[in-house]
Design a protein around this motif. Structure first.
Motif, PDB file in Angstrom:
ATOM      1  N   SER A  81       0.866  -1.031  -0.106  1.00  0.00           N
ATOM      2  CA  SER A  81      -0.147  -0.123  -0.009  1.00  0.00           C
ATOM      3  C   SER A  81       0.791   1.283  -0.152  1.00  0.00           C
ATOM      4  O   SER A  81       2.103   1.175   0.518  1.00  0.00           O
ATOM      5  CB  SER A  81      -0.991   0.166   1.175  1.00  0.00           C
ATOM      6  OG  SER A  81      -0.168   0.076   2.461  1.00  0.00           O
ATOM      7  N   SER A  82       0.362   2.332  -0.545  1.00  0.00           N
ATOM      8  CA  SER A  82       0.978   3.654  -0.460  1.00  0.00           C
ATOM      9  C   SER A  82       0.061   4.676  -0.380  1.00  0.00           C
ATOM     10  O   SER A  82      -1.257   4.607  -0.820  1.00  0.00           O
ATOM     11  CB  SER A  82       1.874   3.708  -1.898  1.00  0.00           C
ATOM     12  OG  SER A  82       0.920   3.896  -2.974  1.00  0.00           O
ATOM     13  N   THR A  83       0.406   5.735   0.338  1.00  0.00           N
ATOM     14  CA  THR A  83      -0.445   6.704   0.717  1.00  0.00           C
ATOM     15  C   THR A  83      -0.128   8.005  -0.042  1.00  0.00           C
ATOM     16  O   THR A  83       1.121   8.260   0.048  1.00  0.00           O
ATOM     17  CB  THR A  83      -0.971   6.847   2.306  1.00  0.00           C
ATOM     18  OG1 THR A  83       0.446   7.181   2.766  1.00  0.00           O
ATOM     19  CG2 THR A  83      -1.455   5.753   2.769  1.00  0.00           C
ATOM     20  N   SER A  84      -1.028   8.918  -0.190  1.00  0.00           N
ATOM     21  CA  SER A  84      -0.720  10.281  -0.892  1.00  0.00           C
ATOM     22  C   SER A  84      -1.655  11.338   0.075  1.00  0.00           C
ATOM     23  O   SER A  84      -2.220  10.845   1.018  1.00  0.00           O
ATOM     24  CB  SER A  84      -1.026  10.358  -2.385  1.00  0.00           C
ATOM     25  OG  SER A  84      -2.249  10.339  -2.753  1.00  0.00           O
ATOM     26  N   ARG A  85      -1.378  12.577  -0.370  1.00  0.00           N
ATOM     27  CA  ARG A  85      -2.475  13.470   0.347  1.00  0.00           C
ATOM     28  C   ARG A  85      -3.960  13.149   0.510  1.00  0.00           C
ATOM     29  O   ARG A  85      -4.608  13.182   1.331  1.00  0.00           O
ATOM     30  CB  ARG A  85      -2.207  14.712  -0.233  1.00  0.00           C
ATOM     31  CG  ARG A  85      -0.747  15.381  -0.008  1.00  0.00           C
ATOM     32  CD  ARG A  85      -0.628  16.680  -0.314  1.00  0.00           C
ATOM     33  NE  ARG A  85      -0.862  16.865  -1.962  1.00  0.00           N
ATOM     34  CZ  ARG A  85      -1.289  17.597  -2.801  1.00  0.00           C
ATOM     35  NH1 ARG A  85      -1.416  18.685  -2.242  1.00  0.00           N
ATOM     36  NH2 ARG A  85      -1.221  17.356  -3.948  1.00  0.00           N
ATOM     37  N   CYS A  86      -4.266  12.351  -0.699  1.00  0.00           N
ATOM     38  CA  CYS A  86      -5.801  12.187  -0.649  1.00  0.00           C
ATOM     39  C   CYS A  86      -6.247  10.935  -0.820  1.00  0.00           C
ATOM     40  O   CYS A  86      -7.372  10.675  -0.138  1.00  0.00           O
ATOM     41  CB  CYS A  86      -6.410  13.112  -1.993  1.00  0.00           C
ATOM     42  SG  CYS A  86      -5.709  11.980  -3.449  1.00  0.00           S
ATOM     43  N   CYS A  87      -5.541  10.073  -1.008  1.00  0.00           N
ATOM     44  CA  CYS A  87      -5.997   8.724  -1.309  1.00  0.00           C
ATOM     45  C   CYS A  87      -4.797   7.623  -0.960  1.00  0.00           C
ATOM     46  O   CYS A  87      -3.775   7.919  -0.888  1.00  0.00           O
ATOM     47  CB  CYS A  87      -6.377   8.397  -2.414  1.00  0.00           C
ATOM     48  SG  CYS A  87      -5.484   8.863  -3.788  1.00  0.00           S
ATOM     49  N   VAL A  88      -5.409   6.368  -0.628  1.00  0.00           N
ATOM     50  CA  VAL A  88      -4.470   5.344  -0.624  1.00  0.00           C
ATOM     51  C   VAL A  88      -4.547   4.417  -2.013  1.00  0.00           C
ATOM     52  O   VAL A  88      -5.623   4.104  -2.353  1.00  0.00           O
ATOM     53  CB  VAL A  88      -4.743   4.298   0.609  1.00  0.00           C
ATOM     54  CG1 VAL A  88      -6.120   3.887   0.809  1.00  0.00           C
ATOM     55  CG2 VAL A  88      -3.807   3.279   0.783  1.00  0.00           C
ATOM     56  N   THR A  89      -3.378   3.774  -2.236  1.00  0.00           N
ATOM     57  CA  THR A  89      -3.469   2.787  -3.478  1.00  0.00           C
ATOM     58  C   THR A  89      -2.983   1.446  -2.772  1.00  0.00           C
ATOM     59  O   THR A  89      -1.864   1.422  -2.346  1.00  0.00           O
ATOM     60  CB  THR A  89      -2.513   3.204  -4.549  1.00  0.00           C
ATOM     61  OG1 THR A  89      -2.887   4.617  -4.837  1.00  0.00           O
ATOM     62  CG2 THR A  89      -2.650   2.335  -5.770  1.00  0.00           C
ATOM     63  N   VAL A  90      -3.641   0.435  -2.986  1.00  0.00           N
ATOM     64  CA  VAL A  90      -3.505  -1.084  -2.645  1.00  0.00           C
ATOM     65  C   VAL A  90      -3.157  -1.787  -3.724  1.00  0.00           C
ATOM     66  O   VAL A  90      -3.857  -1.737  -4.734  1.00  0.00           O
ATOM     67  CB  VAL A  90      -4.451  -1.513  -1.764  1.00  0.00           C
ATOM     68  CG1 VAL A  90      -4.329  -2.776  -1.212  1.00  0.00           C
ATOM     69  CG2 VAL A  90      -4.821  -0.822  -0.693  1.00  0.00           C
ATOM     70  N   VAL A  91      -2.045  -2.396  -3.957  1.00  0.00           N
ATOM     71  CA  VAL A  91      -1.827  -3.400  -4.850  1.00  0.00           C
ATOM     72  C   VAL A  91      -1.454  -4.569  -4.446  1.00  0.00           C
ATOM     73  O   VAL A  91      -0.984  -4.954  -3.217  1.00  0.00           O
ATOM     74  CB  VAL A  91      -0.490  -3.116  -5.464  1.00  0.00           C
ATOM     75  CG1 VAL A  91      -0.044  -3.911  -6.666  1.00  0.00           C
ATOM     76  CG2 VAL A  91      -0.332  -1.396  -6.133  1.00  0.00           C
ATOM     77  N   ALA A  92      -2.191  -5.616  -4.982  1.00  0.00           N
ATOM     78  CA  ALA A  92      -2.441  -6.822  -4.575  1.00  0.00           C
ATOM     79  C   ALA A  92      -1.704  -7.773  -5.717  1.00  0.00           C
ATOM     80  O   ALA A  92      -2.172  -7.630  -6.828  1.00  0.00           O
ATOM     81  CB  ALA A  92      -3.676  -7.450  -4.256  1.00  0.00           C
ATOM     82  N   SER A  93      -0.959  -8.772  -5.471  1.00  0.00           N
ATOM     83  CA  SER A  93      -0.444  -9.883  -6.693  1.00  0.00           C
ATOM     84  C   SER A  93      -0.741 -11.364  -6.030  1.00  0.00           C
ATOM     85  O   SER A  93      -0.332 -11.585  -5.002  1.00  0.00           O
ATOM     86  CB  SER A  93       0.865  -9.426  -7.059  1.00  0.00           C
ATOM     87  OG  SER A  93       1.716  -9.672  -6.050  1.00  0.00           O
ATOM     88  N   PHE A  94      -0.854 -12.022  -6.867  1.00  0.00           N
ATOM     89  CA  PHE A  94      -1.143 -13.768  -6.408  1.00  0.00           C
ATOM     90  C   PHE A  94      -0.788 -14.462  -7.820  1.00  0.00           C
ATOM     91  O   PHE A  94      -1.547 -14.338  -8.710  1.00  0.00           O
ATOM     92  CB  PHE A  94      -2.562 -13.901  -6.220  1.00  0.00           C
ATOM     93  CG  PHE A  94      -3.008 -15.196  -5.641  1.00  0.00           C
ATOM     94  CD1 PHE A  94      -2.233 -15.666  -4.507  1.00  0.00           C
ATOM     95  CD2 PHE A  94      -3.936 -15.837  -6.174  1.00  0.00           C
ATOM     96  CE1 PHE A  94      -2.645 -16.910  -4.057  1.00  0.00           C
ATOM     97  CE2 PHE A  94      -4.079 -17.159  -5.577  1.00  0.00           C
ATOM     98  CZ  PHE A  94      -3.559 -17.867  -4.706  1.00  0.00           C
TER      99      PHE A  94
END
Length: 105
Positions: A81-94
């Motif tokens: 996961s990574s966060t910025s000022r406004c939002c979070v981005t979640v990356v999942a890999s399988f």
């Protein structure tokens, strides 16, 4: 002189049909299974990334709790996961599948 006795052609159509079916449908079944597994993995990562992004929007501890559950249920699932000022981005890999989701904080 040696003479070979050849049986008639009666009954060979069934054997030929079964042989043809096995030769034709074995690769088709293998391909179908592989596509099904790939679609399943894509569905897992898409669902996981969306659910984890929503959980992060609630609280970081909730994100960690849901993340542990997903990784216990699907060994090999990696989450970042990574966060910025406004939002979070979640990356999942399988395995070969990868998906990301964003959530406004």
């Amino acid at each position: 002189m040696l003479r070979l006795r050849v049986r008639g052609e009666q009954g060979n159509a069934v054997i030929e049909f079964i042989t043809f079916a096995v030769v034709l449908f074995t690769p088709l079944a293998a391909f179908s299974a592989e596509v099904s597994i790939a679609n399943y993995e894509k569905q897992v990562v898409t669902s996981a990334s969306a659910q984890l992004a929503r959980a992060y929007g609630q609280s970081e501890s909730r994100f960690n709790e849901v993340s542990v559950r997903y990784q216990a249920e699907y060994p090999g699932l990696t989450i970042s996961s990574s966060t910025s000022r406004c939002c979070v981005t979640v990356v999942a890999s399988f395995h070969a599948a990868k998906a990301q989701a964003k959530q406004v904080l």
